[in-house]
Write a protein that holds these residues in place. Structure first.
Motif, PDB file in Angstrom:
ATOM      1  N   ALA A 262       0.857  -1.183   0.000  1.00 48.68           N
ATOM      2  CA  ALA A 262       0.000   0.000   0.000  1.00 48.68           C
ATOM      3  C   ALA A 262       0.893   1.232   0.000  1.00 48.68           C
ATOM      4  N   LEU A 263       0.276   2.383  -0.302  1.00 51.55           N
ATOM      5  CA  LEU A 263       1.041   3.619  -0.479  1.00 51.55           C
ATOM      6  C   LEU A 263       0.479   4.725   0.396  1.00 51.55           C
ATOM      7  N   LYS A 264       1.353   5.338   1.198  1.00 51.73           N
ATOM      8  CA  LYS A 264       0.951   6.488   1.996  1.00 51.73           C
ATOM      9  C   LYS A 264       1.054   7.757   1.151  1.00 51.73           C
ATOM     10  N   PRO A 265       0.355   8.822   1.528  1.00 55.14           N
ATOM     11  CA  PRO A 265       0.410  10.065   0.747  1.00 55.14           C
ATOM     12  C   PRO A 265       1.821  10.626   0.578  1.00 55.14           C
ATOM     13  N   ASP A 266       2.731  10.329   1.518  1.00 56.39           N
ATOM     14  CA  ASP A 266       4.094  10.850   1.400  1.00 56.39           C
ATOM     15  C   ASP A 266       4.968   9.988   0.490  1.00 56.39           C
ATOM     16  N   GLY A 267       4.368   8.947  -0.123  1.00 60.73           N
ATOM     17  CA  GLY A 267       5.119   8.093  -1.041  1.00 60.73           C
ATOM     18  C   GLY A 267       5.693   6.844  -0.399  1.00 60.73           C
ATOM     19  N   THR A 268       5.537   6.674   0.897  1.00 62.11           N
ATOM     20  CA  THR A 268       6.063   5.500   1.584  1.00 62.11           C
ATOM     21  C   THR A 268       5.204   4.271   1.268  1.00 62.11           C
ATOM     22  N   GLU A 269       5.879   3.174   0.900  1.00 66.19           N
ATOM     23  CA  GLU A 269       5.186   1.912   0.669  1.00 66.19           C
ATOM     24  C   GLU A 269       5.354   1.004   1.885  1.00 66.19           C
ATOM     25  N   PHE A 270       4.344   0.155   2.131  1.00 63.73           N
ATOM     26  CA  PHE A 270       4.447  -0.799   3.238  1.00 63.73           C
ATOM     27  C   PHE A 270       3.651  -2.051   2.876  1.00 63.73           C
ATOM     28  N   PRO A 271       4.081  -3.209   3.392  1.00 63.32           N
ATOM     29  CA  PRO A 271       3.417  -4.471   3.051  1.00 63.32           C
ATOM     30  C   PRO A 271       2.104  -4.644   3.800  1.00 63.32           C
ATOM     31  N   ILE A 272       1.129  -5.250   3.131  1.00 56.54           N
ATOM     32  CA  ILE A 272      -0.187  -5.435   3.743  1.00 56.54           C
ATOM     33  C   ILE A 272      -0.761  -6.815   3.421  1.00 56.54           C
ATOM     34  N   GLU A 273      -1.753  -7.209   4.200  1.00 56.55           N
ATOM     35  CA  GLU A 273      -2.653  -8.299   3.868  1.00 56.55           C
ATOM     36  C   GLU A 273      -4.031  -7.679   3.697  1.00 56.55           C
ATOM     37  N   ALA A 274      -4.804  -8.196   2.759  1.00 54.94           N
ATOM     38  CA  ALA A 274      -6.101  -7.571   2.508  1.00 54.94           C
ATOM     39  C   ALA A 274      -7.123  -8.593   2.036  1.00 54.94           C
ATOM     40  N   SER A 275      -8.376  -8.317   2.320  1.00 59.11           N
ATOM     41  CA  SER A 275      -9.488  -9.094   1.781  1.00 59.11           C
ATOM     42  C   SER A 275     -10.517  -8.098   1.251  1.00 59.11           C
ATOM     43  N   ILE A 276     -11.335  -8.562   0.316  1.00 57.44           N
ATOM     44  CA  ILE A 276     -12.321  -7.680  -0.305  1.00 57.44           C
ATOM     45  C   ILE A 276     -13.697  -8.335  -0.235  1.00 57.44           C
ATOM     46  N   SER A 277     -14.708  -7.539  -0.022  1.00 51.65           N
ATOM     47  CA  SER A 277     -16.088  -8.041   0.003  1.00 51.65           C
ATOM     48  C   SER A 277     -16.966  -7.126  -0.832  1.00 51.65           C
ATOM     49  N   HIS A 278     -18.077  -7.685  -1.276  1.00 53.07           N
ATOM     50  CA  HIS A 278     -18.992  -6.950  -2.147  1.00 53.07           C
ATOM     51  C   HIS A 278     -20.384  -6.941  -1.536  1.00 53.07           C
ATOM     52  N   SER A 279     -21.040  -5.799  -1.550  1.00 53.23           N
ATOM     53  CA  SER A 279     -22.425  -5.702  -1.094  1.00 53.23           C
ATOM     54  C   SER A 279     -23.154  -4.739  -2.010  1.00 53.23           C
ATOM     55  N   SER A 280     -24.477  -4.864  -2.048  1.00 48.46           N
ATOM     56  CA  SER A 280     -25.262  -3.968  -2.889  1.00 48.46           C
ATOM     57  C   SER A 280     -26.574  -3.652  -2.202  1.00 48.46           C
ATOM     58  N   THR A 281     -27.045  -2.416  -2.434  1.00 52.38           N
ATOM     59  CA  THR A 281     -28.346  -1.973  -1.973  1.00 52.38           C
ATOM     60  C   THR A 281     -29.045  -1.354  -3.162  1.00 52.38           C
ATOM     61  N   GLY A 282     -29.987  -2.099  -3.728  1.00 48.23           N
ATOM     62  CA  GLY A 282     -30.633  -1.627  -4.942  1.00 48.23           C
ATOM     63  C   GLY A 282     -29.615  -1.580  -6.065  1.00 48.23           C
ATOM     64  N   ALA A 283     -29.486  -0.410  -6.684  1.00 51.76           N
ATOM     65  CA  ALA A 283     -28.541  -0.249  -7.789  1.00 51.76           C
ATOM     66  C   ALA A 283     -27.160   0.171  -7.297  1.00 51.76           C
ATOM     67  N   ARG A 284     -27.003   0.377  -5.992  1.00 48.26           N
ATOM     68  CA  ARG A 284     -25.735   0.843  -5.447  1.00 48.26           C
ATOM     69  C   ARG A 284     -24.861  -0.334  -5.052  1.00 48.26           C
ATOM     70  N   HIS A 285     -23.631  -0.365  -5.578  1.00 46.10           N
ATOM     71  CA  HIS A 285     -22.680  -1.430  -5.267  1.00 46.10           C
ATOM     72  C   HIS A 285     -21.526  -0.863  -4.452  1.00 46.10           C
ATOM     73  N   LEU A 286     -21.133  -1.589  -3.411  1.00 48.60           N
ATOM     74  CA  LEU A 286     -19.999  -1.183  -2.578  1.00 48.60           C
ATOM     75  C   LEU A 286     -18.983  -2.319  -2.521  1.00 48.60           C
ATOM     76  N   LEU A 287     -17.727  -1.957  -2.661  1.00 48.69           N
ATOM     77  CA  LEU A 287     -16.620  -2.880  -2.464  1.00 48.69           C
ATOM     78  C   LEU A 287     -15.877  -2.431  -1.219  1.00 48.69           C
ATOM     79  N   THR A 288     -15.714  -3.355  -0.273  1.00 51.48           N
ATOM     80  CA  THR A 288     -15.064  -3.016   0.989  1.00 51.48           C
ATOM     81  C   THR A 288     -13.778  -3.818   1.139  1.00 51.48           C
ATOM     82  N   VAL A 289     -12.694  -3.104   1.380  1.00 50.63           N
ATOM     83  CA  VAL A 289     -11.377  -3.721   1.541  1.00 50.63           C
ATOM     84  C   VAL A 289     -10.961  -3.617   3.004  1.00 50.63           C
ATOM     85  N   THR A 290     -10.613  -4.750   3.602  1.00 49.42           N
ATOM     86  CA  THR A 290     -10.086  -4.780   4.966  1.00 49.42           C
ATOM     87  C   THR A 290      -8.572  -4.996   4.871  1.00 49.42           C
ATOM     88  N   ILE A 291      -7.810  -4.089   5.484  1.00 52.68           N
ATOM     89  CA  ILE A 291      -6.351  -4.059   5.301  1.00 52.68           C
ATOM     90  C   ILE A 291      -5.646  -4.191   6.644  1.00 52.68           C
TER      91      ILE A 291
END
Length: 300
Positions: A262-291
């Motif tokens: 991942a990347l911080k605003p100051d340009g620093t990179e750091f290692p991460i683990e992440a998972s992604i989930s998908h949910s929807s409400t009507g026509a609205r879709h959300l992708l949620t990333v846990t880091i």
């Protein structure tokens, strides 16, 4: 003829069927009276059809599960359907006018004035532009003292009832409570949680994310998620997001076969683990990333 004219001048009110004029002689005057009689018969049929249409419309409105009200141009509340009375508690006797409604529904003077000003503004804007009334999210105090949240909109009832409006109230109380509970859980999480919309712009950025990326939620909200992804990974990121949506899966671990950064605003990179989930409400879709930042683990 005089008797016929007198009878025409003394027609009953529109709530009753019109009386036919008497025809006494088959001359030109009687033919004219005959024309009037046919006109009155046609008007009676139209009146009956209009009354039937009004009864049908009233039955539909009253059977609606959504709270509905009708306001007239003089500020009177002329109709409340059964759902309104069930949901909010007030009857037509409680709130015969808007002047009675405002202080009961919005007891706080400052909030009440905000509602009144914006309601009138939205009505004027809709009338001037011809566009639909801009819905308002309102907190309404019900007759039993509880406060429920509604999305309120209004629709003009046309030329025949100039100045009258049908008011529609959609109860979103449970949805708002669920959102508040979810927000509390998200904000208490030790992991960074970031949700993006279908354009991959950030709509949720919890406290842990703000700490991890060293940027406030206010600044991050609305920004593209790729701002926090190193440049060399952005192309593959978009491809993975599309693939995930097309797969129909609800949750997936990211970077299962590759190291993630991942990347911080100051340009620093750091290692991460992440998972992604998908949910929807009507026509609205959300992708949620846990880091999770795994820098400490990799340095050990």
């Amino acid at each position: 003829m005089l008797a016929a004219v007198k009878l025409l001048a003394a027609l009953p009110d529109t709530s009753q069927s019109p009386l036919l004029l008497p025809v006494t002689r088959p001359d030109e005057i009687c033919e004219l009276i005959g024309c009037f009689n046919r006109l009155l018969e046609a008007l009676a049929k139209q009146g009956d059809a209009l009354k039937q249409s009004e009864r049908h419309s009233r039955a539909v409105i009253d059977a609606s599960p959504v709270p509905l009200a009708i306001n007239d141009a003089q500020g009177g509340i002329t109709y409340l359907n059964q759902a309104f009375v069930r949901s909010i508690g007030y009857t037509a006797d409680d709130i015969p006018t808007l002047a009675d409604w405002w202080p009961l529904a919005y007891p706080d003077p400052q909030y009440r004035q905000w509602v009144i000003d914006n309601w009138r503004k939205n009505l004027e804007d809709a009338k001037r532009s011809g566009e639909p009334f801009a819905p308002m999210e309102l907190n309404i105090r019900c007759r039993d003292g509880c406060v429920r949240t509604f999305v309120a909109s209004a629709a003009a009832l046309g030329d025949a009832l100039s100045g009258s409006h049908l008011v529609i109230l959609h109860d979103i109380t449970e949805r708002k409570q669920s959102e508040a509970a979810y927000a509390a859980i998200v904000d208490a999480s030790m992991d960074a949680i970031i949700s993006v919309d279908q354009d991959e712009r950030i709509v949720v950025f919890n406290a842990a994310a703000a700490t991890m990326f060293q940027i406030s939620a206010a600044e991050a909200t609305g920004q593209p998620i790729e701002r926090f992804i190193p440049q060399r990974f952005r192309g593959s990121h978009h491809a993975h997001m599309r693939q995930f949506l097309q797969s129909g899966a609800s949750v997936r671990q990211m970077g299962k076969f590759a190291r993630l950064s991942a990347l911080k605003p100051d340009g620093t990179e750091f290692p991460i683990e992440a998972s992604i989930s998908h949910s929807s409400t009507g026509a609205r879709h959300l992708l949620t990333v846990t880091i999770r930042d795994v820098s400490a683990r990799e340095q050990a």
